[in-house]
Scaffold this active site. Structure first.
Site, PDB file in Angstrom:
ATOM      1  N   SER A  64      -3.292 -11.324  -0.950  1.00 23.23           N
ATOM      2  CA  SER A  64      -3.577 -12.367  -1.937  1.00 23.23           C
ATOM      3  C   SER A  64      -2.614 -13.534  -1.755  1.00 23.23           C
ATOM      4  CB  SER A  64      -3.496 -11.787  -3.354  1.00 23.23           C
ATOM      5  OG  SER A  64      -4.066 -12.672  -4.281  1.00 23.23           O
ATOM      6  N   THR A 112       0.824  -1.211   0.000  1.00 25.27           N
ATOM      7  CA  THR A 112       0.000   0.000   0.000  1.00 25.27           C
ATOM      8  C   THR A 112       0.857   1.258   0.000  1.00 25.27           C
ATOM      9  OG1 THR A 112      -1.779  -1.184   1.114  1.00 25.27           O
ATOM     10  CG2 THR A 112      -1.838   1.225   1.229  1.00 25.27           C
TER      11      THR A 112
END
Length: 164
Positions: free
Chosen positions: A72, A10
């Site tokens: 993920s 991020t």
């Protein structure tokens, strides 16, 4: 972008937003708050990844540039996302690579400590696996490179694909 919690996913996407006009930041933690199941079972993670992939596909349909930062953790999730999006000229798997020790050191929320003490169950990298990509389109070594260097690598990659 895929990688362990606190690997820098991020942070890199936010840095890219300073350079790429109108970059939509799809952060897994933020999306989970209102978009996906709240638990971290494999089924919930699979569903979360599917929903984010479908949202990404819709945004791409309208030419919205985006940076997606999701843990993920499973190869299957990332393959499914590629299949859902269905456009290899706009979907690129970026592996944000940092060691577990480095990620734990960066963890300002104390999530790793809570996972190690048993307070958090199913935490990626501690008691739930992270399956590193076998052939990511781009690998960023955030353990040994700065934020600016990592963002520059992504920008160069996107330029090489004529996306910016």
């Amino acid at each position: 972008m895929t990688g362990l919690p606190c690997s820098g996913k991020t942070t890199i996407v936010r840095k890219l937003a300073e350079t790429i006009p109108n970059l939509a930041i799809l952060d897994g933690d933020e999306l989970r708050e209102w978009f996906s199941p709240k638990d971290f079972s494999k089924e919930a993670r699979d569903e979360h990844n599917r929903r984010v992939a479908h949202l990404s596909k819709l945004l791409l349909k309208h030419n919205v540039p985006m940076g997606v930062s999701l843990i993920s953790p499973y190869k299957e999730n990332r393959a499914n996302a590629r299949e859902i999006i269905g456009d290899d000229t706009k979907f690129f798997e970026v592996y944000v690579n940092a060691s577990l020790a480095q990620c734990e050191e960066r963890d300002v929320k104390g999530m790793y400590a809570k996972a190690r003490s048993g307070e958090i169950k199913g935490f990626t990298g501690i008691d739930d696996p992270y399956e590193a990509p076998d052939s990511a389109d781009l690998v960023l070594d955030t353990e040994n490179k700065s934020l600016d260097e990592s963002a520059a690598e992504v920008l160069e990659f996107l330029k090489s694909k004529n996306l910016i």
